[in-house]
Design a protein around this motif. Structure first.
Motif, PDB file in Angstrom:
ATOM      1  N   GLY A   3      19.726  62.299 -52.812  1.00 20.24           N
ATOM      2  CA  GLY A   3      20.331  62.777 -51.643  1.00 20.24           C
ATOM      3  C   GLY A   3      20.246  62.065 -50.542  1.00 20.24           C
ATOM      4  O   GLY A   3      21.008  61.909 -49.683  1.00 20.24           O
TER       5      GLY A   3
ATOM      6  N   LYS B 285      29.780  66.515 -55.316  1.00 15.97           N
ATOM      7  CA  LYS B 285      29.953  66.237 -53.943  1.00 15.97           C
ATOM      8  C   LYS B 285      30.306  64.598 -53.910  1.00 15.97           C
ATOM      9  O   LYS B 285      29.373  63.865 -54.153  1.00 15.97           O
ATOM     10  CB  LYS B 285      29.072  66.634 -52.917  1.00 15.97           C
ATOM     11  CG  LYS B 285      29.047  66.246 -51.452  1.00 15.97           C
ATOM     12  CD  LYS B 285      28.033  66.570 -50.567  1.00 15.97           C
ATOM     13  CE  LYS B 285      28.189  66.192 -49.258  1.00 15.97           C
ATOM     14  NZ  LYS B 285      27.158  66.557 -48.464  1.00 15.97           N
TER      15      LYS B 285
ATOM     16  N   THR C 197      29.949  61.739 -51.780  1.00 17.55           N
ATOM     17  CA  THR C 197      29.520  61.334 -50.296  1.00 17.55           C
ATOM     18  C   THR C 197      30.387  60.032 -50.029  1.00 17.55           C
ATOM     19  O   THR C 197      30.895  59.239 -50.757  1.00 17.55           O
ATOM     20  CB  THR C 197      28.361  61.134 -50.475  1.00 17.55           C
ATOM     21  OG1 THR C 197      27.635  59.784 -51.151  1.00 17.55           O
ATOM     22  CG2 THR C 197      27.425  62.198 -51.138  1.00 17.55           C
ATOM     23  N   LYS C 198      29.841  59.228 -48.990  1.00 14.44           N
ATOM     24  CA  LYS C 198      30.273  58.233 -48.631  1.00 14.44           C
ATOM     25  C   LYS C 198      29.801  56.954 -49.466  1.00 14.44           C
ATOM     26  O   LYS C 198      30.511  56.201 -49.499  1.00 14.44           O
ATOM     27  CB  LYS C 198      29.795  57.505 -47.091  1.00 14.44           C
ATOM     28  CG  LYS C 198      30.402  56.560 -46.486  1.00 14.44           C
ATOM     29  CD  LYS C 198      29.818  56.269 -45.120  1.00 14.44           C
ATOM     30  CE  LYS C 198      30.363  54.848 -44.628  1.00 14.44           C
ATOM     31  NZ  LYS C 198      29.813  54.715 -43.261  1.00 14.44           N
ATOM     32  N   TYR C 199      28.900  57.341 -50.182  1.00 20.24           N
ATOM     33  CA  TYR C 199      28.369  55.980 -51.165  1.00 20.24           C
ATOM     34  C   TYR C 199      28.309  56.341 -52.574  1.00 20.24           C
ATOM     35  O   TYR C 199      27.889  55.695 -53.559  1.00 20.24           O
ATOM     36  CB  TYR C 199      26.979  55.946 -50.278  1.00 20.24           C
ATOM     37  CG  TYR C 199      26.864  55.699 -48.974  1.00 20.24           C
ATOM     38  CD1 TYR C 199      27.300  54.502 -48.577  1.00 20.24           C
ATOM     39  CD2 TYR C 199      25.708  56.342 -48.224  1.00 20.24           C
ATOM     40  CE1 TYR C 199      27.290  54.161 -47.063  1.00 20.24           C
ATOM     41  CE2 TYR C 199      25.803  56.147 -46.941  1.00 20.24           C
ATOM     42  CZ  TYR C 199      26.377  55.109 -46.118  1.00 20.24           C
ATOM     43  OH  TYR C 199      26.630  54.935 -44.962  1.00 20.24           O
TER      44      TYR C 199
ATOM     45  N   ASP D  24      21.325  65.436 -57.911  1.00 20.88           N
ATOM     46  CA  ASP D  24      20.724  65.505 -56.524  1.00 20.88           C
ATOM     47  C   ASP D  24      19.407  66.088 -56.720  1.00 20.88           C
ATOM     48  O   ASP D  24      18.812  67.253 -56.551  1.00 20.88           O
ATOM     49  CB  ASP D  24      21.638  66.528 -55.711  1.00 20.88           C
ATOM     50  CG  ASP D  24      20.960  66.574 -54.453  1.00 20.88           C
ATOM     51  OD1 ASP D  24      20.421  65.739 -54.045  1.00 20.88           O
ATOM     52  OD2 ASP D  24      21.314  67.579 -53.556  1.00 20.88           O
TER      53      ASP D  24
ATOM     54  N   ASP E  41      23.158  60.048 -48.788  1.00 21.44           N
ATOM     55  CA  ASP E  41      23.326  60.623 -47.349  1.00 21.44           C
ATOM     56  C   ASP E  41      24.050  61.869 -47.662  1.00 21.44           C
ATOM     57  O   ASP E  41      25.065  62.045 -47.204  1.00 21.44           O
ATOM     58  CB  ASP E  41      24.295  59.667 -46.857  1.00 21.44           C
ATOM     59  CG  ASP E  41      24.455  60.133 -45.339  1.00 21.44           C
ATOM     60  OD1 ASP E  41      23.467  60.578 -44.944  1.00 21.44           O
ATOM     61  OD2 ASP E  41      25.334  59.587 -44.505  1.00 21.44           O
ATOM     62  N   GLY E  42      23.392  62.601 -48.541  1.00 16.97           N
ATOM     63  CA  GLY E  42      24.002  64.055 -49.122  1.00 16.97           C
ATOM     64  C   GLY E  42      23.185  65.197 -48.868  1.00 16.97           C
ATOM     65  O   GLY E  42      21.935  64.941 -48.689  1.00 16.97           O
ATOM     66  N   LYS E  43      23.580  66.421 -48.773  1.00 14.39           N
ATOM     67  CA  LYS E  43      22.449  67.634 -48.540  1.00 14.39           C
ATOM     68  C   LYS E  43      22.690  68.206 -49.988  1.00 14.39           C
ATOM     69  O   LYS E  43      23.097  67.814 -50.653  1.00 14.39           O
ATOM     70  CB  LYS E  43      23.275  68.391 -47.197  1.00 14.39           C
ATOM     71  CG  LYS E  43      23.415  67.669 -45.916  1.00 14.39           C
ATOM     72  CD  LYS E  43      22.178  67.182 -45.448  1.00 14.39           C
ATOM     73  CE  LYS E  43      22.376  66.627 -44.050  1.00 14.39           C
ATOM     74  NZ  LYS E  43      21.150  65.872 -43.638  1.00 14.39           N
TER      75      LYS E  43
END
Length: 381
Positions: A298, A310, A312-314, A292, A302-304
């Protein structure tokens, strides 16, 4: 049709070169586009539009560089006048004097390297002040500029890179060499792609992979790319005793055919602008892991901001390594290396999760297609 010029060093290999070609192709239905290059390094991306060569290749001496700058500026001014260009979009490093000149047309400049932006913020601000618009290829960079110089908010915008998804799909199923097939056969393969430079964090990838290799004898690592740190990489591979498990492929015209056949793609960078290779791997249908880092991963996944791995969806986002703590010493291993190794193992050992992430990611890449991005360039140009 409004006449637009896109200035880039060449249309040979490189991220800026690829972006220039993709943007030109995407807006040619609405604009009369001319790509202007500083030197002829071939036409790697097969651009079929109009190209004008300034014929001013890089000089080595200080005096030569100064003279070259004058030649480039004079020739560019002449082309703007002769071609009646109404807008010029400059995709050159911030160090190039052309970025700071005033021309007889609308001038757009580019910010595409977050590490360089952070190191040389003052130059980017000055470049933006001397231009009508500055286009960043990530929201992170646009936000960074406006925080440092709030007065630039009205002329700073972000437009993601255009990815030629059809080209990737056409190339990813090509056959690979027998030697590479043999290296991958019956193994779990991790792959990376990028220039061998400090910003790519490849020493961290090698240390993390050595941890994976201790746990999984079937693990293999393929590294596509080359560069000034190849010697460092070869030395560290030997010191980690993973020579038989790592394959250095060098630069490849078609990296997609290797990425599509790997089990995991990883981007261990310390800095990026907007990493095309990450989206290209997603388009190949390969599950992805990315640090990240500033900037791009990020936003793509689609992450913070994160404190630990983490999902994420992707894909999987990792804590980014600190540039000051990155070392080529084989015994200098940190918790971040183990986190990267754990993420790699998670995808190698969990086919259900890998398949889910790969499918979601293959849907995500349409957000970076010409159809989605070109309208933003229409508005800017």
């Amino acid at each position: 049709m409004k006449k637009v010029g896109i200035l880039v060093n060449s249309i040979g290999f490189g991220g800026n070169e690829r972006s220039a070609v993709n943007i030109a192709a995407a807006v040619s239905d609405r604009f009369d586009v001319t790509i202007i290059i500083q030197e002829d390094c071939g036409n790697h991306y097969g651009y079929k539009g109009k190209v004008i060569n300034l014929n001013t290749p890089c000089a080595q001496s200080k005096v030569g560089k100064i003279l070259n700058s004058f030649r480039r500026i004079n020739r560019l001014n002449r082309i703007i006048k002769e071609e009646k260009l109404e807008t010029i979009f400059i995709i050159l490093p911030v160090s190039n004097p052309i970025n700071y000149m005033i021309f007889r047309c609308k001038k757009i400049v580019s910010c595409r390297d977050c590490g360089d932006l952070i190191r040389r913020t003052d130059k980017y601000i000055r470049m933006a002040n001397n231009s009508d618009i500055i286009v960043c290829n990530s929201k992170y960079q646009a936000d960074y500029i406006t925080k440092q110089a709030p007065s630039l908010a009205a002329k700073t915008t972000a437009i993601y890179n255009i990815i030629d998804i059809n080209r990737i799909h056409a190339l990813k199923d090509d056959d690979i060499e027998e030697s590479v097939k043999l290296f991958m056969s019956g193994k779990k393969c991790v792959i990376s792609s990028g220039r061998f430079a400090n910003a790519k964090g490849l020493c961290n990838l090698l240390k993390a992979f050595s941890i994976v290799k201790q746990r999984n004898k079937n693990a293999r690592l393929i590294m596509i790319g080359d560069g000034e740190l190849r010697g460092n990489i070869e030395k560290l591979i030997k010191e980690l005793n993973i020579e038989n498990n790592v394959l250095l492929l060098g630069f490849k015209d078609n990296p997609f055919k290797y990425i599509a056949k790997a089990d995991v793609f990883i981007l261990p960078s310390l800095y990026e602008g907007f990493p095309n290779t990450l989206i290209e791997a997603m388009a190949c249908g390969t599950p992805v892991i990315a640090a990240d880092c500033p900037s791009g991963p990020g936003e793509i996944l689609d992450g913070k901001a994160i404190k630990k791995n983490k999902i994420t969806k992707y894909g999987i986002l990792l804590r980014c390594f600190n540039e000051n703590n990155t070392s080529w010493k084989p015994d200098d291993v940190t918790s971040e290396h183990y986190e990267m190794a754990n993420a790699i193992e998670r995808l190698l050992n969990d086919p259900e999760l890998s398949a889910e992430l790969a499918y979601n990611a293959s849907m995500r890449v349409s957000d970076f297609s010409s159809d989605k991005i070109s309208c933003k360039w229409h508005d800017i140009l």
